[in-house]
Motif scaffolding. Structure first.
Motif, short mmCIF file in Angstrom:
data_model
loop_
_atom_site.label_atom_id
_atom_site.label_comp_id
_atom_site.label_asym_id
_atom_site.label_seq_id
_atom_site.Cartn_x
_atom_site.Cartn_y
_atom_site.Cartn_z
N SER A 96 0.47 -1.00 0.02
CA SER A 96 -0.32 -0.05 -0.11
C SER A 96 0.79 1.41 0.08
CB SER A 96 -1.18 0.24 1.41
OG SER A 96 -0.46 0.04 2.36
N GLY A 97 0.03 2.42 -0.31
CA GLY A 97 1.01 3.78 -0.21
C GLY A 97 0.94 3.69 1.72
N SER A 128 2.15 4.29 -4.36
CA SER A 128 2.83 4.98 -4.18
C SER A 128 4.18 4.39 -3.21
CB SER A 128 1.95 5.66 -2.93
OG SER A 128 2.42 7.26 -2.62
N THR A 252 2.47 12.67 -4.89
CA THR A 252 1.05 12.89 -3.98
C THR A 252 0.42 14.06 -4.06
OG1 THR A 252 2.19 11.78 -1.54
CG2 THR A 252 -0.25 13.10 -2.30
N GLY A 278 -2.33 6.64 -5.46
CA GLY A 278 -3.27 6.18 -4.18
C GLY A 278 -4.41 7.10 -4.50
N GLN A 282 -5.69 3.13 -1.75
CA GLN A 282 -4.40 2.54 -1.48
C GLN A 282 -3.53 1.03 -1.67
OE1 GLN A 282 -2.75 4.87 0.66
NE2 GLN A 282 -3.87 6.45 -0.23
N ARG A 314 -0.08 -3.08 4.55
CA ARG A 314 -0.65 -1.82 4.83
C ARG A 314 0.84 -0.77 5.42
NH1 ARG A 314 -2.04 2.68 3.72
NH2 ARG A 314 -3.69 3.98 4.22
N THR A 341 -7.53 9.48 3.45
CA THR A 341 -6.52 8.64 2.65
C THR A 341 -6.21 7.22 3.97
OG1 THR A 341 -5.26 10.12 1.85
CG2 THR A 341 -4.24 8.06 2.38
N LYS A 342 -6.67 7.64 5.42
CA LYS A 342 -6.31 6.87 5.89
C LYS A 342 -7.68 5.80 6.23
CE LYS A 342 -4.93 6.56 10.80
NZ LYS A 342 -5.02 6.51 11.96
N GLY A 345 -8.11 3.90 2.67
CA GLY A 345 -7.06 2.69 2.88
C GLY A 345 -7.76 1.67 3.72
#
Length: 424
Positions: A96-97, A128, A252, A278, A282, A314, A341-342, A345
């Motif tokens: 993941s990012g 990412s 980003t 992302g 994500q 992650r 973003t969190k 994901g």
């Protein structure tokens, strides 16, 4: 993405900047010229080619004949490489990012090697910072030293240079981002060389696949790049394109400048604006274009019936993290973006879990432990990244307890992973 000193400077100037920004937004409409572009028109989206290389990329949200063919070909290549036999199981890795938190994934992979249980992955995908890790993860333990070096010696100055506040304001209509990623491009030139590209091509020809996702911002669509196929072309521009894709996947938007990739369509040359993968997701697995690698009914009799295991790393914490936010734009904006973003994901982890259950794939998830409370001074704080790398390394070396469920979906007696649960 700024250091403490730069943040202080920004905070002192914010009142002046906000007033000036408002005026410049209107002024820039008429008297400032934007960067010259020749963007790919909408009606040519499905005719695009890169560097005259067929079959190296596709849109991630529609059926892809290229990736379907690649998935089928990968089975034949695997059998040819193993004297007519297939590996007893297929292992997939999705990275993941997470920006500087990529140190977690890097440490976990290196510790996994030390534990002696790390599998050889049939498929590796990256988004990412996960895209930056992916080539090393794909090539395996022989590249652990390079992976460790990247994520334990990297600092902010190796990733970006910050645009000055004055330039940011006075050239509002002429700049693309708050920071420039020329240092990261230089770092990729050092880390990703011709020898590494040849090694990736060799593994691709044995039936393994390395995929990286970027976001084509004009189209608001994900592009999936078959990185092994790029390497296996042995084209003079293959290395340059390979590095460009990795840089784009980690760029980003607004914080970092986009990456422009030259393409051709209908006999004309255009540019595509690519940013962080992302923006779309994500974690990259499933989606119409790459389901061929994981869903047996897509390829029918060509897909072998064997155990399949999915490992997701992650590079982030998955629970809320408290922080007292100051009441101004420089604090509220970044906090809102990191929060979105969190939880984006989190949605990816649930989506992939449901589809893995449907397809009978063993789901395994790793994430930064809840009790890792070290604070960073900047996004790529070297000290912070070293601590995170060592933590992940030790967790994996002693036998990482992979979660079988997305966060919050565990049965009553299962508890979220913490460092203390799995340390020796």
């Amino acid at each position: 993405m700024f250091s403490a000193t730069e943040k202080d400077s920004l905070r002192q100037a914010h009142s002046f900047i906000l007033a000036l920004l408002t005026a410049l937004v209107f002024l820039s409409q008429g008297c400032m010229s934007l960067p010259v572009r020749h963007p790919l028109p909408e009606n040519l989206l499905d005719q695009v080619r890169v560097a005259d290389l067929p079959g190296i990329r596709d849109w991630g949200d529609v059926h892809s004949e290229n990736l379907e063919q690649s998935a089928a070909e990968s089975i034949k290549q695997e059998m040819a490489a193993n004297r007519g036999k297939l590996e007893p199981e297929a292992n997939f890795l999705a990275l993941s990012g997470g920006a500087g938190d990529g140190a977690f994934g890097a440490g976990l992979l290196c510790g996994w090697t030390a534990a002696g249980t790390r599998p050889r992955f049939k498929l590796v995908t990256g988004i990412s910072t996960g895209a930056l890790i992916a080539p090393f993860a794909f090539l395996g333990p022989e590249y652990d030293a390079k992976l460790k070096e990247a994520y334990t010696t990297m600092s902010d100055k190796d990733v970006y240079t910050v645009t000055s506040v004055v330039k940011l304001v006075l050239k509002l209509g002429k700049i693309e981002a708050a920071a420039n990623t020329k240092p990261l491009a230089k770092l990729l030139e050092r880390l990703i060389d011709e020898n590494m590209l040849r090694a990736i091509a060799a593994e691709h020809n044995k039936g393994r696949r390395l995929l990286v996702g970027t976001t084509q911002l004009d189209a608001q669509r994900r592009v999936i790049w078959n990185m092994g196929a790029i390497a296996a072309t042995y084209h003079p521009d293959a290395l340059k394109l390979f590095r460009q894709v990795l840089l784009a996947s980690a760029s980003t938007p607004v914080a970092f400048n986009p990456v422009y990739i030259k393409v051709k369509a209908a006999g004309q040359e255009y540019d595509e604006m690519h940013v962080d993968g992302g923006v779309k997701a994500q974690v990259m697995l499933y989606g119409e274009a790459i389901s061929f690698f994981t869903t047996s009914n897509k390829l029918g009799p060509l897909m072998p019936q064997r155990p399949r295991k999915l490992y997701i790393i992650r590079n982030a914490q998955v629970s809320p993290e408290y922080e007292s936010i100051k009441p101004h734009i420089w604090a509220i904006g970044p906090r809102a973006m990191t929060s979105m973003t969190k939880f984006q994901g989190m949605g990816d982890l649930y989506r992939i879990y449901v589809l893995a259950q449907r397809d009978g794939i063993d789901y395994n998830l790793a994430f930064i432990p809840l009790d890792f409370k070290t604070k960073r001074n900047s996004e790529f704080d070297t000290k912070y990244m070293n601590e995170e790398f060592e933590l992940a390394y030790n967790l994996a070396r002693s036998g990482y307890k992979w979660s079988k469920y997305p966060p919050g979906f565990e049965p009553e007696k299962s508890k979220p992973t913490t460092a203390k649960q799995v340390e020796p």
